[in-house]
Design an enzyme around this catalytic site. Structure first.
Site, short mmCIF file in Angstrom:
data_model
loop_
_atom_site.label_atom_id
_atom_site.label_comp_id
_atom_site.label_asym_id
_atom_site.label_seq_id
_atom_site.Cartn_x
_atom_site.Cartn_y
_atom_site.Cartn_z
N LYS A 212 4.58 44.96 64.96
CA LYS A 212 5.59 45.29 65.81
C LYS A 212 5.41 46.65 66.66
O LYS A 212 5.86 46.52 67.90
CB LYS A 212 6.82 45.59 64.82
CG LYS A 212 7.42 44.41 64.22
CD LYS A 212 7.80 43.07 65.18
CE LYS A 212 8.27 41.75 64.41
NZ LYS A 212 8.71 40.89 65.64
N SER B 147 11.38 42.19 68.63
CA SER B 147 10.59 43.21 67.83
C SER B 147 11.52 43.58 66.47
O SER B 147 12.09 42.44 65.75
CB SER B 147 10.43 44.43 68.63
OG SER B 147 9.74 45.49 67.83
N TYR C 1 3.11 44.46 58.83
CA TYR C 1 4.18 44.00 59.76
C TYR C 1 4.43 45.09 60.66
O TYR C 1 4.77 44.81 61.97
CB TYR C 1 5.48 43.89 58.91
CG TYR C 1 6.64 42.93 59.71
CD1 TYR C 1 6.56 41.67 60.01
CD2 TYR C 1 7.88 43.90 59.95
CE1 TYR C 1 7.65 41.30 60.83
CE2 TYR C 1 8.76 43.50 60.63
CZ TYR C 1 8.90 42.06 61.09
OH TYR C 1 9.94 41.43 61.75
#
Length: 283
Positions: A152, A134, A148
């Site tokens: 995550k 992660s 993004y």
């Protein structure tokens, strides 16, 4: 114990460092990359322990083939590391639907797919470890990284649920959260096709920091990350979420303090006296 690893995204950076560490530790490895020729030197140095496979994690057929290759070559998978990733830079208003979908495909859908493919193998053997790489962006929202961060956060939520689901079968799940490491991540960042000038000042500092990662001597070395992942896999037990890097702990401690302040403020807002509501004017 000699472990059998399947690691995605081994061409450079953290994935390459991990591939090196795994093989030097004496374990067996299916190393994957979109262009596996870049891994030729690793396979040549460790011909009995390393095999390479072409894998774009967005391609379901290639994911199935990679797991099948691991079974054919080594008899199974003990450790899956979902490391492959890609970044998209842009404020949320700048991110198009297809750009967001691509980020989610790489960062959340593909790890879920690969986990789904190896879980029957791990359940049958009664053990296994899925390591999802992660980021601090899985717990902190950074301006300019909206897509993004969304990917995550999804990966971290999936990891927590999966850990609870597969623990009865002897399978462990970890979400590794790297801090700052000197890799080419920032230089490889794609930019959104649409740019809105109003956000330039909001995202400028983040853009500059990301672009300078590879040459920043103050950041961690990929080899340190790799060593910590091996230590995690070798441990008898560990938390589901594992920060890696001294700066990672500092950032997350600050984030947790901010979250406590936010919770306190929310409780005060909703438990205090009700605010007056507007009434319709008398006619």
């Amino acid at each position: 114990m000699t472990r059998r690893w399947l690691v995605t995204g081994c061409s450079s950076g953290l994935g390459r460092a991990l591939a090196e560490a795994v093989t030097e530790a004496g374990d067996r490895l299916v190393a994957t990359a979109r262009r596996p020729a870049v891994l030729h030197d690793l396979a040549t140095r460790f011909p009995d322990r390393v095999t390479t496979v072409a894998l774009d994690v967005r391609d379901a057929a290639q994911c199935e083939a990679a797991v099948a290759h691991a079974v054919d070559r080594f008899g199974g998978v003990d450790v899956l590391v979902n490391n492959a990733g890609a970044g998209m830079f842009g404020a949320l208003e700048e991110v198009a639907d297809d750009e967001l979908r691509d980020q989610l495909e790489v960062l959340a859908v593909a790890p879920s797919r690969l986990a789904r493919l190896v879980l029957p193998l791990m359940r049958r053997q009664g053990f296994g470890h899925i390591v999802n790489v992660s980021s601090l962006a899985g717990r902190i929202g950074f301006p300019g990284l909206s897509a993004y961060v969304a990917g995550k956060y999804a990966l971290e939520g999936m990891s927590q649920v999966l850990a609870a689901e597969v623990a009865p079968f002897g399978i462990r799940v970890s979400a590794v959260e790297p801090g700052g490491f000197a890799t080419g991540y920032g230089d490889a960042l794609a930019e959104t096709a649409t740019r809105v000038p109003a956000y330039a000042d909001v995202t400028r500092d983040m853009w500059a920091a990301l672009r300078g990662m590879g040459d920043n001597p103050e950041l961690g070395r990929p080899e340190t990350f790799a060593a910590q992942v091996l230590r995690l896999v070798e441990a008898d037990s560990a938390p589901v979420r594992v920060p890696v890097g001294a700066d990672a702990f500092a950032y997350l401690e600050a984030a947790e303090a901010a979250a406590r302040d936010e919770l306190t403020a929310a409780r005060a807002l909703l438990s205090g006296p009700a605010t007056a509501t507007a009434t319709a004017p008398v006619t």
